[in-house]
Write a protein that holds these residues in place. Sequence first.
Motif, PDB file in Angstrom:
ATOM      1  N   GLY A 252      37.776  31.580  37.089  1.00  0.00           N
ATOM      2  CA  GLY A 252      37.482  32.319  35.860  1.00  0.00           C
ATOM      3  C   GLY A 252      37.743  33.808  35.983  1.00  0.00           C
ATOM      4  N   THR A 253      37.115  34.570  35.086  1.00  0.00           N
ATOM      5  CA  THR A 253      37.391  36.007  34.965  1.00  0.00           C
ATOM      6  C   THR A 253      36.095  36.802  35.071  1.00  0.00           C
ATOM      7  OG1 THR A 253      39.257  35.509  33.507  1.00  0.00           O
ATOM      8  CG2 THR A 253      38.438  37.772  33.498  1.00  0.00           C
ATOM      9  N   ALA A 254      36.016  37.681  36.082  1.00  0.00           N
ATOM     10  CA  ALA A 254      34.860  38.556  36.267  1.00  0.00           C
ATOM     11  C   ALA A 254      35.386  39.914  36.730  1.00  0.00           C
ATOM     12  CB  ALA A 254      33.884  37.968  37.287  1.00  0.00           C
ATOM     13  N   ILE A 255      35.743  40.755  35.784  1.00  0.00           N
ATOM     14  CA  ILE A 255      36.515  41.959  36.070  1.00  0.00           C
ATOM     15  C   ILE A 255      35.721  43.009  36.844  1.00  0.00           C
ATOM     16  CG2 ILE A 255      37.733  43.883  34.938  1.00  0.00           C
ATOM     17  CD1 ILE A 255      38.640  41.920  32.804  1.00  0.00           C
ATOM     18  N   GLY A 256      34.402  43.027  36.700  1.00  0.00           N
ATOM     19  CA  GLY A 256      33.602  44.003  37.427  1.00  0.00           C
ATOM     20  C   GLY A 256      33.810  43.924  38.931  1.00  0.00           C
ATOM     21  N   THR A 257      33.906  42.721  39.472  1.00  0.00           N
ATOM     22  CA  THR A 257      34.105  42.570  40.917  1.00  0.00           C
ATOM     23  C   THR A 257      35.491  43.055  41.326  1.00  0.00           C
ATOM     24  OG1 THR A 257      34.872  40.282  40.662  1.00  0.00           O
ATOM     25  CG2 THR A 257      32.524  40.615  41.015  1.00  0.00           C
ATOM     26  N   TRP A 258      36.481  42.900  40.447  1.00  0.00           N
ATOM     27  CA  TRP A 258      37.838  43.354  40.766  1.00  0.00           C
ATOM     28  C   TRP A 258      37.864  44.878  40.904  1.00  0.00           C
ATOM     29  CZ3 TRP A 258      40.999  40.554  36.330  1.00  0.00           C
ATOM     30  CH2 TRP A 258      40.644  39.203  36.283  1.00  0.00           C
ATOM     31  N   LEU A 259      37.261  45.543  39.924  1.00  0.00           N
ATOM     32  CA  LEU A 259      37.257  47.001  39.940  1.00  0.00           C
ATOM     33  C   LEU A 259      36.458  47.553  41.118  1.00  0.00           C
ATOM     34  CD1 LEU A 259      36.800  47.707  36.121  1.00  0.00           C
ATOM     35  CD2 LEU A 259      38.864  48.098  37.479  1.00  0.00           C
ATOM     36  N   ASP A 260      35.375  46.867  41.478  1.00  0.00           N
ATOM     37  CA  ASP A 260      34.549  47.381  42.579  1.00  0.00           C
ATOM     38  C   ASP A 260      35.282  47.294  43.912  1.00  0.00           C
ATOM     39  OD1 ASP A 260      31.932  48.455  43.431  1.00  0.00           O
ATOM     40  OD2 ASP A 260      31.888  46.601  44.623  1.00  0.00           O
ATOM     41  N   LEU A 261      36.054  46.224  44.125  1.00  0.00           N
ATOM     42  CA  LEU A 261      36.825  46.155  45.358  1.00  0.00           C
ATOM     43  C   LEU A 261      37.897  47.246  45.376  1.00  0.00           C
ATOM     44  CD1 LEU A 261      37.605  44.944  48.033  1.00  0.00           C
ATOM     45  CD2 LEU A 261      38.874  43.142  46.827  1.00  0.00           C
ATOM     46  N   ALA A 262      38.520  47.506  44.238  1.00  0.00           N
ATOM     47  CA  ALA A 262      39.493  48.597  44.168  1.00  0.00           C
ATOM     48  C   ALA A 262      38.834  49.931  44.525  1.00  0.00           C
ATOM     49  CB  ALA A 262      40.106  48.653  42.776  1.00  0.00           C
ATOM     50  N   ARG A 263      37.615  50.141  44.022  1.00  0.00           N
ATOM     51  CA  ARG A 263      36.891  51.385  44.322  1.00  0.00           C
ATOM     52  C   ARG A 263      36.672  51.532  45.817  1.00  0.00           C
ATOM     53  NH1 ARG A 263      31.908  52.510  45.790  1.00  0.00           N
ATOM     54  NH2 ARG A 263      31.260  50.326  45.557  1.00  0.00           N
ATOM     55  N   ARG A 264      36.258  50.449  46.473  1.00  0.00           N
ATOM     56  CA  ARG A 264      35.974  50.532  47.910  1.00  0.00           C
ATOM     57  C   ARG A 264      37.244  50.792  48.721  1.00  0.00           C
ATOM     58  NH1 ARG A 264      33.999  45.374  49.175  1.00  0.00           N
ATOM     59  NH2 ARG A 264      33.873  44.627  47.034  1.00  0.00           N
ATOM     60  N   LEU A 265      38.367  50.230  48.285  1.00  0.00           N
ATOM     61  CA  LEU A 265      39.617  50.448  48.989  1.00  0.00           C
ATOM     62  C   LEU A 265      40.120  51.887  48.835  1.00  0.00           C
ATOM     63  CD1 LEU A 265      41.430  47.123  48.070  1.00  0.00           C
ATOM     64  CD2 LEU A 265      40.861  47.872  50.394  1.00  0.00           C
ATOM     65  N   LEU A 266      39.873  52.475  47.669  1.00  0.00           N
ATOM     66  CA  LEU A 266      40.365  53.822  47.396  1.00  0.00           C
ATOM     67  C   LEU A 266      39.402  54.920  47.847  1.00  0.00           C
ATOM     68  CD1 LEU A 266      41.844  53.271  43.814  1.00  0.00           C
ATOM     69  CD2 LEU A 266      43.136  53.632  45.941  1.00  0.00           C
TER      70      LEU A 266
END
Length: 514
Positions: A145-159
């Motif tokens: 499914g789709t849970a965009i909050g987790t996607w953005l949070d991983l991007a934040r941690r990588l950056l």
Amino acid sequence: MTVARETEVTLAVGQQKDLPAVPPQAGGAPDREMHAIVEIGVSSHGGAGPATGHAPGSGPALAEVLIVDTSRSMLHPPAKLRAAKDATVAAVRMLPEGTAFAVLSGRFDATLVHPGPGSPVPAVAGPAEREAAERAVRILDADGGTAIGTWLDLARRLLREQPAPVKHVLLLTDGRNEHDHRAAMSLETALDACEGRFVCDAWGIGDDWDAELLLRITRRLHGRAGAVREEAELPAVYEELISGLLGTAVPELRIRLTPTPGTVVRRVTQVVPSEQELPAVTAGAGGRGAEYVTRAWGDEVRHFQVVLAADPTGREIGEDLQLAAVDVVVPDLGRPVRLPAPQPILVRWTDNPLDASRQHPGVRRHELYQRASAAVAEAYRAWLRGPDGRAAANRALARALALAAELGDTQLLGALRRIEDGPGTDRVRAGLKDVDWQHLILSSAMTTPPEPAPAQAPSAAPPGTGAAPPPGAAAPAPAGADALAECPDCKWLGPADSVYCGGDCGRLLRGPSA
């Protein structure tokens, strides 16, 4: 000999200075609001190649995270996932040597596709890493499914630890954030954590994405929302976006507002090329007032609406008084930057209601865009009700068309006419799909500045006025501009050329059905 690239920043303030000094009605607040349009432009001159927004030898200008929606719906039809892979690979191939980058797969959670699960840092672009990323992207499959909050949070941690001045996330989805409740982090919590950390562009593909979701993300994260009508368009869109990022002239620009005693800054909002509320941060280097951060400037012009509140009690009538100073602050780029002098925002208290009723054209233009966007939303909500909402949808569409015509926005007019049942009918076309409305909602969120006034012939222009006004200046008033229109319903007073009432009722004032 290499010529150093120079960046120039321009600043202009446009406003109608007159505000009423008449005491308010009993119980009313004494403050009056001054609305001003701040126009800021960035342009680069000299040198070779694109602007990079960083000092030579100081490292890459960009750190990039590409998020691919790999939920199950991306397989229906399979062309969506193929286009997403092609676009991601095209973007990776454009990244300059040394650029930090990562590719994420988004489902119920986020998975690091490249440089690989568990890596604490992004990859570094080079021939081997780009080829490895392409191989990893090509074997992606879709499920879940789709849970965009987790996607953005991983991007934040990588950056988080990346030193590049431009940190950017490019997110693609074909659906709605339907599984937020199952995610480790909600979208709202993720947006709170990510705001100010990076810029995010969010794009829709297919027939079931949600325009309001994309706008919610990009308005918080200072990016752009868009969508493709055909899957095959996506790789070219990604190439254009990455090219624009690599041409960034100014990674960060701050608008500094220093109010005079007794003046309160109510809000600062970007209004061109899209609406974004800007939160205030404390002015740096011991500066007074507050700063408002904007990011990732290419060679472009943006407009911002500044709203100040002041109390006329005890103030002189008919004199220009300063409410605040506007300044532009840019971090050290390691290359020449020409900054403009600070500009004042003024007020002139008046007891003449005609003077106080006038609006600066830029302020009025933003209000018209807000009404047009609201009319589109109203038409969509009515359309969702089926046959029972058809008449209301038609009325709202007619209102949106009239406002787009008044704005002279050909792009918005074109988007509205895609859902109209023939030119001039003011009726919603039969057989529309929900995705048609989503494209229209995105179109209504994009704004344009007014066209520059054409230079007048010398014989028709007063001495010294043969050229268009400078940026930010009020356009010359048309004949009869001092006249006022009064709404017969709510008694609102406004410019005589108003098509709709600017008060609470929104009544049509001019046109065949007025």
